[in-house]
Design a protein around this motif. Structure first.
Motif, short mmCIF file in Angstrom:
data_model
loop_
_atom_site.label_atom_id
_atom_site.label_comp_id
_atom_site.label_asym_id
_atom_site.label_seq_id
_atom_site.Cartn_x
_atom_site.Cartn_y
_atom_site.Cartn_z
N ASN A 1 7.21 44.76 54.69
CA ASN A 1 7.23 44.09 53.38
C ASN A 1 6.36 42.82 53.37
O ASN A 1 6.87 41.69 53.26
CB ASN A 1 8.66 43.74 52.98
N PRO A 2 5.09 42.97 53.55
CA PRO A 2 4.25 41.76 53.56
C PRO A 2 4.21 41.11 52.17
O PRO A 2 4.29 41.79 51.13
CB PRO A 2 2.87 42.30 53.95
N SER A 3 4.11 39.81 52.16
CA SER A 3 4.07 39.06 50.90
C SER A 3 2.71 39.28 50.22
O SER A 3 1.67 39.35 50.89
CB SER A 3 4.28 37.57 51.16
N PRO A 4 2.67 39.37 48.90
CA PRO A 4 1.39 39.59 48.21
C PRO A 4 0.46 38.38 48.27
O PRO A 4 -0.74 38.52 48.07
CB PRO A 4 1.80 39.88 46.77
N THR A 5 1.01 37.20 48.57
CA THR A 5 0.17 35.99 48.64
C THR A 5 0.39 35.28 49.96
O THR A 5 1.15 35.76 50.80
CB THR A 5 0.54 35.05 47.48
N TRP A 6 -0.25 34.13 50.09
CA TRP A 6 -0.08 33.34 51.31
C TRP A 6 1.34 32.78 51.41
O TRP A 6 1.98 32.50 50.42
CB TRP A 6 -1.08 32.19 51.38
#
Length: 243
Positions: free
Chosen positions: A236-241
């Motif tokens: 589940n990587p974050s869409p932003t930094w």
């Protein structure tokens, strides 16, 4: 009549008894009177021939017949025991099916309880039915308790590992439609559906084992920030930094 010495010598040499000895011998008299035709030392061939002749005439000794048949009986019993040992043993049952009787309830309402207990351990499913607010939960609770007892008693399944592998609901016989009177001379129809629930119990993992397996599965997904980068994808990587 007077006997002379030469006469006595001739009698002894001839094998006759002396003049003063007794002529009565009891053993010889018994052999001659009571055991005529019996020889002291008979050969084995004559004995066997006499036994076979007695068997043909039907006057053989009962004890000899029993002793002769004893080895055959022992061999027969041994063959039966070997046959029993070679016979494949019955396999232990792996499941137990049980169901309620048809009672007055809609199959849609009863299917909600079926979905609630499907795949759950039997003790956990009984606990769910015990605190359920549904009217049919008491009927399902009694059915699950009886199924658990029968599976442990008749199928020799371990009671602590029983799991509801399958649960389904089927429609029962529909009674005749009743007429419901309405206002202004109208009327309607009312039906009272019947249905029943069936379950299949199998040995599976207990609730504690399921929780331990879920915890192990969750821990395996964690990626630690170590010195050496682990070869695992980021979940589940974050869409932003992230800062």
């Amino acid at each position: 009549m007077k006997w002379k010495a030469r006469d006595c010598d001739s009698i002894v040499n001839a094998g006759l008894p002396s003049p003063g000895a007794s002529f009565f011998r009891p053993l010889e008299w018994v052999r001659e009177k009571l055991a005529t035709g019996v020889k002291e030392n008979q050969p084995e061939e004559e004995i066997q021939a006499a036994k076979e002749q007695a068997k043909k005439e039907g006057v053989s000794n009962v004890f000899e017949d029993v002793s002769a048949a004893k080895p055959k009986v022992e061999a027969l019993m041994k063959s039966r025991e070997q046959g029993k040992k070679k016979a494949p043993s019955k396999l232990k049952p792996s499941s137990h099916k049980y169901s309620t009787a048809n009672f007055k309830i809609s199959h849609r309402k009863l299917n909600m309880l079926g979905r609630q207990i499907s795949g759950k351990p039997i003790d956990y499913a009984i606990l769910q039915m015990q605190f359920s607010e549904k009217r049919a939960s008491t009927r399902v609770l009694n059915m699950l308790a009886t199924a658990r007892d029968h599976a442990a008693r008749y199928k020799k399944l371990e009671q602590g590992k029983l799991v509801i592998a399958e649960a389904w609901v089927t429609k029962g016989p529909r009674p005749p439609t009743r007429i419901e009177p309405r206002g202004r001379g109208h009327y309607g129809t009312r039906t009272h559906p019947h249905s029943k629930i069936s379950v299949i119990l199998k040995e599976g993992s207990t609730l504690e084992q399921q929780k331990a397996a879920a915890r192990k599965r969750k821990l395996s997904k964690i990626v630690s920030a170590a010195i050496v980068r682990e070869d695992k994808p980021i979940r589940n990587p974050s869409p932003t930094w992230g800062w």
